[in-house]
Design an enzyme around this catalytic site. Sequence first.
Site, PDB file in Angstrom:
ATOM      1  N   ASP A 262       0.250  -7.897   1.898  1.00 58.92           N
ATOM      2  CA  ASP A 262       0.585  -6.471   1.839  1.00 58.92           C
ATOM      3  C   ASP A 262       2.099  -6.269   1.908  1.00 58.92           C
ATOM      4  OD1 ASP A 262       0.215  -3.774   1.551  1.00 58.92           O
ATOM      5  OD2 ASP A 262      -0.422  -3.396   3.608  1.00 58.92           O
TER       6      ASP A 262
ATOM      7  N   HIS B 231       0.823  -1.211   0.000  1.00 53.71           N
ATOM      8  CA  HIS B 231       0.000   0.000   0.000  1.00 53.71           C
ATOM      9  C   HIS B 231       0.857   1.260   0.000  1.00 53.71           C
ATOM     10  CE1 HIS B 231       0.394  -0.181   4.518  1.00 53.71           C
ATOM     11  NE2 HIS B 231       0.354   1.128   4.392  1.00 53.71           N
TER      12      HIS B 231
ATOM     13  N   SER C 217       4.365   3.158   7.854  1.00 52.04           N
ATOM     14  CA  SER C 217       4.145   1.901   7.143  1.00 52.04           C
ATOM     15  C   SER C 217       5.333   1.564   6.252  1.00 52.04           C
ATOM     16  CB  SER C 217       2.882   1.991   6.277  1.00 52.04           C
ATOM     17  OG  SER C 217       1.739   2.128   7.072  1.00 52.04           O
TER      18      SER C 217
END
Length: 269
Positions: free
Chosen positions: A43, A13, A112
Site C-alpha cells: 500500500d 489507497h 493516511s
Amino acid sequence: MVIGTGTVVTNCHVVARTGSTITARVGTDTYEATVMVADEELDLCSLSVLGLSAPAVEIGSVGSLRTGQRVYAIGAPYGLDLTISEGIVSSLRDVPAGTVIQTTAAISPGSSGGGLFNLSGQLVGIVTFQSRYGQNLNFAHPADWIAQMRARASSLTAATPSPRPYPPGSSAPPARPVDDSPGALIVGSWWCIGGMSFPNGEFHFRSDGTFTSILPRRGDSGSYSVIGGKFVNFDIRGRHSSLVIQNLTATVLVLKKADYSDWLTCSRK
C-alpha cells in the site's frame, strides 16, 4: 512525504481516491503528479511531482524504534493540512512483510499517507490505517518499506519466467486446464495485512466458502463469497463487509472497500 527531488511517497489507497488526475499541493501552489511505482501489497506509491522543490525528509528505520518511544504524526485529517499529533509507539507488530508500527499518535480519516516521525525528525513510518473497533489503535507502515518497494518494482521483469524451450521438431505438451476464476484463486493459505476489520496474519480460505484466521488470533472465522468476480463479501462474527477485488492472482490478493476505508492485502503462503 517528499523523499527526493520531485518525488513523493504516500499510500496507494490515497492516490486511488483522486481518480485519473493526481495533484500535490504545497501551500497555495498545486503541482501535477504521476505514479512512478505502485506497490499495492505494501500500500505504498511513489509519485513524480514536476516542479516540486520541497526538501526531502531524512528516512529512519523501524529498527531504531522501541515501545514507549515518543513519535509525531503529520497529515491532513479531514483536509486540515499540516496537522501534528503526539503519541508513543504502542507496539511493533510483526507481519509477513516486516514490522508495522502501532502508535497512540492521533489520526483520523485523511491522515493516511502522512508521516510518522521520531524525536530526531526522521521519517519512520507512513500513517496508513486505524482500527474502528478499539480505542486509539493507529498504525503506520515502516519507512523501511520505501526502499523495498523500489526493489520489488525493479525485480518484476527479472522474475518473469521465460518460455520453456522444446527440442526442434517437438511440440509443447498440451496445456492442462486451469481454473483461474477468482473463486478458485482465493482458496488456500495467505499471509495478510488487514485494515480495520481484519487482523494481520495467516488466513485460510476454504472451497466451501468459510475461512479461518490462523495467526495471530487462532479461531477467528467466518464465511465469504465471491460475487461476479468483482467483490468478496465477508461475514465475520456477525459483521458484514464487502470488498472490491483490486488484484487476485495465484500469488497476490488485494481487496479494498470502494471508499478505501478497509482492505486486505495478502501474499500466498
